[in-house]
Design a protein around this motif. Structure first.
Motif, mmCIF file in Angstrom:
data_model
loop_
_atom_site.group_PDB
_atom_site.id
_atom_site.type_symbol
_atom_site.label_atom_id
_atom_site.label_comp_id
_atom_site.label_asym_id
_atom_site.label_seq_id
_atom_site.Cartn_x
_atom_site.Cartn_y
_atom_site.Cartn_z
ATOM 1 N N MET A 8 0.879 -1.172 -0.031
ATOM 2 C CA MET A 8 -0.129 -0.058 -0.130
ATOM 3 C C MET A 8 0.877 1.230 -0.067
ATOM 4 S SD MET A 8 -3.021 1.003 2.897
ATOM 5 C CE MET A 8 -1.681 1.181 4.195
ATOM 6 N N TRP A 9 0.409 2.160 -0.890
ATOM 7 C CA TRP A 9 1.143 3.573 -0.814
ATOM 8 C C TRP A 9 0.185 4.460 -0.485
ATOM 9 C CZ3 TRP A 9 -0.179 7.636 -3.887
ATOM 10 C CH2 TRP A 9 1.073 8.788 -3.953
ATOM 11 N N ILE A 10 0.549 5.369 0.500
ATOM 12 C CA ILE A 10 -0.409 6.532 0.817
ATOM 13 C C ILE A 10 0.364 7.781 0.433
ATOM 14 C CG2 ILE A 10 -1.454 7.569 2.967
ATOM 15 C CD1 ILE A 10 -1.400 4.979 4.245
ATOM 16 N N GLU A 11 -0.053 8.500 -0.460
ATOM 17 C CA GLU A 11 0.457 9.777 -0.785
ATOM 18 C C GLU A 11 0.746 10.705 0.497
ATOM 19 O OE1 GLU A 11 -0.832 13.287 -3.653
ATOM 20 O OE2 GLU A 11 -2.357 12.828 -2.631
ATOM 21 N N ALA A 12 -0.211 10.982 1.316
ATOM 22 C CA ALA A 12 0.162 11.899 2.526
ATOM 23 C C ALA A 12 1.540 11.423 3.184
ATOM 24 C CB ALA A 12 -0.936 11.791 3.365
ATOM 25 N N GLU A 13 2.039 10.079 3.087
ATOM 26 C CA GLU A 13 3.239 9.608 3.874
ATOM 27 C C GLU A 13 4.408 10.227 3.212
ATOM 28 O OE1 GLU A 13 1.855 5.430 6.145
ATOM 29 O OE2 GLU A 13 2.897 5.551 3.928
ATOM 30 N N ASN A 14 4.259 11.029 2.021
ATOM 31 C CA ASN A 14 5.452 11.652 1.111
ATOM 32 C C ASN A 14 5.490 13.188 1.627
ATOM 33 O OD1 ASN A 14 6.326 9.233 -0.172
ATOM 34 N ND2 ASN A 14 4.441 8.967 -0.963
ATOM 35 N N TRP A 15 4.501 13.716 2.185
ATOM 36 C CA TRP A 15 4.423 14.973 2.410
ATOM 37 C C TRP A 15 5.450 15.373 3.731
ATOM 38 C CZ3 TRP A 15 -1.708 15.452 3.149
ATOM 39 C CH2 TRP A 15 -2.132 14.919 2.234
ATOM 40 N N ALA A 16 5.679 16.650 3.728
ATOM 41 C CA ALA A 16 6.613 17.179 4.729
ATOM 42 C C ALA A 16 6.112 17.013 5.912
ATOM 43 C CB ALA A 16 6.776 18.498 4.579
ATOM 44 N N ASP A 17 6.812 16.604 7.006
ATOM 45 C CA ASP A 17 6.381 16.769 8.442
ATOM 46 C C ASP A 17 5.319 17.743 8.856
ATOM 47 O OD1 ASP A 17 7.952 14.354 8.678
ATOM 48 O OD2 ASP A 17 9.631 15.299 9.751
ATOM 49 N N GLY A 18 4.438 17.087 9.462
ATOM 50 C CA GLY A 18 3.366 18.143 10.119
ATOM 51 C C GLY A 18 2.220 18.656 9.056
ATOM 52 N N GLU A 19 2.240 17.960 7.837
ATOM 53 C CA GLU A 19 1.557 18.489 6.752
ATOM 54 C C GLU A 19 0.345 17.590 6.817
ATOM 55 O OE1 GLU A 19 3.036 18.879 2.600
ATOM 56 O OE2 GLU A 19 4.169 20.678 3.312
ATOM 57 N N TRP A 20 0.651 16.664 7.399
ATOM 58 C CA TRP A 20 -0.562 15.392 7.335
ATOM 59 C C TRP A 20 -1.497 15.355 8.747
ATOM 60 C CZ3 TRP A 20 0.525 9.500 6.795
ATOM 61 C CH2 TRP A 20 -0.901 8.840 6.700
ATOM 62 N N ASP A 21 -2.805 15.815 8.597
ATOM 63 C CA ASP A 21 -3.916 15.888 9.860
ATOM 64 C C ASP A 21 -4.526 14.712 9.500
ATOM 65 O OD1 ASP A 21 -5.497 15.860 11.794
ATOM 66 O OD2 ASP A 21 -5.843 18.075 11.352
ATOM 67 N N ILE A 22 -4.268 13.596 10.187
ATOM 68 C CA ILE A 22 -5.212 12.268 10.163
ATOM 69 C C ILE A 22 -6.744 12.467 10.220
ATOM 70 C CG2 ILE A 22 -3.052 10.731 10.277
ATOM 71 C CD1 ILE A 22 -4.408 10.032 13.134
#
Length: 108
Positions: A8-22
Motif C-alpha cells: 500500500m502506498w499512501i500519498e500523504a506519507e510523502n508530504w513534509a512533516d506536519g502537513e498530514w492531519d489524520i
C-alpha cells in the motif's frame, strides 16, 4: 476467505512533516496486489469534507460549497495508516474492494 497479499502506498506519507492531519485531510491510496494489479481510491475524513465545503463557500468553488465530489472517494473517521489498512482488509474480506477502488491502467 483467504486474505490477499498486497502493498500500500499512501500519498500523504510523502508530504513534509506536519502537513498530514489524520483527522482533517484526504489522501490518495494505491494498493498493489501480488498479481501486479494496482487499485486507487481517495480517502477523505468526514471533518475534511466540512473543511473543504467551508473553503469552497469562501472561494466560490463547487457553486460556493453547494456540492463536493471526489473521484473514487471513500469517507473515514481518520486517515491514518492503521485506519486505511483496517478499511482495506475489511473491503477485501467483504468482497467490496473492487466496487470501491478503481483499477489503475496498466502502463507499458
Amino acid at each position: 476467505m483467504k486474505e490477499k497479499s498486497y502493498t500500500m502506498w499512501i500519498e500523504a506519507e510523502n508530504w513534509a512533516d506536519g502537513e498530514w492531519d489524520i483527522y482533517d485531510d484526504n489522501t490518495d491510496v494505491i494498493v498493489t496486489f501480488d498479481d501486479g494489479s494496482r487499485w486507487v481510491a481517495s480517502f477523505f475524513t468526514y471533518k475534511n469534507i466540512q473543511t473543504l465545503t467551508e473553503k469552497n463557500r469562501r472561494t466560490g468553488e463547487c457553486l460556493y460549497g453547494k456540492y463536493y465530489w471526489g473521484s473514487d472517494m471513500l469517507l473515514v473517521d481518520e486517515c491514518s495508516r492503521n485506519r486505511i489498512e483496517e478499511v482495506i482488509r475489511h473491503l477485501i474480506n467483504e468482497g467490496d474492494f473492487e466496487n470501491i477502488f478503481d483499477r489503475c491502467e496498466e502502463s507499458n
